[in-house]
Design a protein around this motif. Structure first.
Motif, short mmCIF file in Angstrom:
data_model
loop_
_atom_site.label_atom_id
_atom_site.label_comp_id
_atom_site.label_asym_id
_atom_site.label_seq_id
_atom_site.Cartn_x
_atom_site.Cartn_y
_atom_site.Cartn_z
N GLN A 130 -24.33 34.48 -6.67
CA GLN A 130 -23.22 34.97 -7.49
C GLN A 130 -23.54 34.72 -8.97
O GLN A 130 -23.91 33.60 -9.34
CB GLN A 130 -21.92 34.26 -7.12
N PRO A 131 -23.39 35.75 -9.81
CA PRO A 131 -23.63 35.54 -11.24
C PRO A 131 -22.73 34.43 -11.79
O PRO A 131 -21.55 34.34 -11.44
CB PRO A 131 -23.26 36.88 -11.86
N PHE A 132 -23.31 33.58 -12.59
CA PHE A 132 -22.65 32.48 -13.29
C PHE A 132 -22.29 31.30 -12.38
O PHE A 132 -21.68 30.35 -12.84
CB PHE A 132 -21.42 32.95 -14.07
N PHE A 133 -22.68 31.34 -11.11
CA PHE A 133 -22.46 30.18 -10.25
C PHE A 133 -23.52 29.13 -10.57
O PHE A 133 -24.71 29.42 -10.63
CB PHE A 133 -22.55 30.55 -8.77
N THR A 134 -23.10 27.91 -10.79
CA THR A 134 -24.02 26.82 -11.06
C THR A 134 -23.43 25.52 -10.55
O THR A 134 -22.21 25.37 -10.49
CB THR A 134 -24.37 26.71 -12.56
N THR A 135 -24.31 24.60 -10.20
CA THR A 135 -23.88 23.26 -9.81
C THR A 135 -24.13 22.28 -10.94
O THR A 135 -23.85 21.10 -10.81
CB THR A 135 -24.64 22.79 -8.55
N LYS A 136 -24.66 22.79 -12.05
CA LYS A 136 -24.97 21.94 -13.20
C LYS A 136 -23.73 21.72 -14.06
O LYS A 136 -22.80 22.53 -14.04
CB LYS A 136 -26.07 22.59 -14.04
N PRO A 137 -23.74 20.65 -14.85
CA PRO A 137 -22.62 20.42 -15.76
C PRO A 137 -22.49 21.55 -16.78
O PRO A 137 -23.46 22.25 -17.09
CB PRO A 137 -22.99 19.10 -16.46
N VAL A 138 -21.29 21.70 -17.33
CA VAL A 138 -21.03 22.72 -18.35
C VAL A 138 -22.03 22.58 -19.49
O VAL A 138 -22.30 21.48 -19.96
CB VAL A 138 -19.58 22.59 -18.88
N GLY A 139 -22.60 23.71 -19.89
CA GLY A 139 -23.56 23.72 -20.98
C GLY A 139 -25.00 23.48 -20.57
O GLY A 139 -25.90 23.58 -21.39
N GLU A 140 -25.27 23.20 -19.29
CA GLU A 140 -26.64 22.92 -18.86
C GLU A 140 -27.24 24.00 -17.98
O GLU A 140 -28.38 23.91 -17.58
CB GLU A 140 -26.68 21.58 -18.12
N GLY A 141 -26.47 25.02 -17.64
CA GLY A 141 -27.02 26.10 -16.83
C GLY A 141 -26.12 27.30 -16.88
O GLY A 141 -24.89 27.17 -16.95
N THR A 142 -26.72 28.48 -16.88
CA THR A 142 -25.92 29.70 -16.96
C THR A 142 -25.56 30.25 -15.58
O THR A 142 -24.64 31.04 -15.46
CB THR A 142 -26.68 30.80 -17.72
N GLY A 143 -26.32 29.87 -14.55
CA GLY A 143 -26.05 30.40 -13.23
C GLY A 143 -26.50 31.83 -13.06
O GLY A 143 -26.00 32.56 -12.21
N LEU A 144 -27.47 32.26 -13.86
CA LEU A 144 -27.94 33.65 -13.77
C LEU A 144 -29.28 33.79 -13.07
O LEU A 144 -29.62 34.87 -12.60
CB LEU A 144 -28.03 34.26 -15.17
N GLY A 145 -30.07 32.73 -12.98
CA GLY A 145 -31.43 32.84 -12.46
C GLY A 145 -31.52 33.40 -11.06
O GLY A 145 -32.22 34.40 -10.82
N LEU A 146 -30.83 32.81 -10.10
CA LEU A 146 -30.92 33.30 -8.72
C LEU A 146 -30.25 34.66 -8.56
O LEU A 146 -30.71 35.49 -7.77
CB LEU A 146 -30.33 32.28 -7.74
N ALA A 147 -29.19 34.92 -9.31
CA ALA A 147 -28.56 36.24 -9.26
C ALA A 147 -29.54 37.31 -9.72
O ALA A 147 -29.63 38.40 -9.13
CB ALA A 147 -27.30 36.26 -10.11
N MET A 148 -30.31 37.00 -10.76
CA MET A 148 -31.30 37.95 -11.27
C MET A 148 -32.42 38.17 -10.26
O MET A 148 -32.84 39.30 -10.03
CB MET A 148 -31.84 37.48 -12.61
#
Length: 108
Positions: A38-56
């Motif tokens: 899912q775009p923008f899904f991340t388990t990282k703290p706010v500001g440390e990951g965009t959550g776009l890598g696996l979606a891309m």
């Protein structure tokens, strides 16, 4: 079995590149696995990951007619299997040589 059926149905699946990326990290829970593409899904703290890598990755591989399969176990790590259909190239090699019967294959 479900992955084998998806791979077998990929555009006639003449041949494919199989890329494996795995680690022995902390792994992911079933709840996390449901959302990783899912775009923008991340388990990282706010500001440390965009959550776009696996979606891309999922989008690019899918547009090429491929499949991304993921297995993960908490405490043991995660494995990504990418299956990307290959396409024969005819004509000339980049160095200008004519192709014979054995055509090279490239990822489209």
């Amino acid at each position: 079995a479900a992955l084998a059926a998806r791979v077998a149905n990929l555009d006639g699946m003449r041949a494919c590149a199989h890329v494996i990326v795995e680690d022995n990290g902390c792994g992911m829970s079933a709840a996390t696995l449901k959302n990783i593409f899912q775009p923008f899904f991340t388990t990282k703290p706010v500001g440390e990951g965009t959550g776009l890598g696996l979606a891309m990755v999922h989008g690019i591989v899918g547009r090429m007619g491929g499949v991304v399969d993921v297995t993960s176990e908490v405490g043991r790590g995660t494995r990504f299997d990418l299956y990307i259909p290959l396409q024969a190239v005819s004509g000339r090699n980049p160095d200008g040589a004519l192709e014979g019967d054995d055509l090279p294959v490239v990822v489209p």
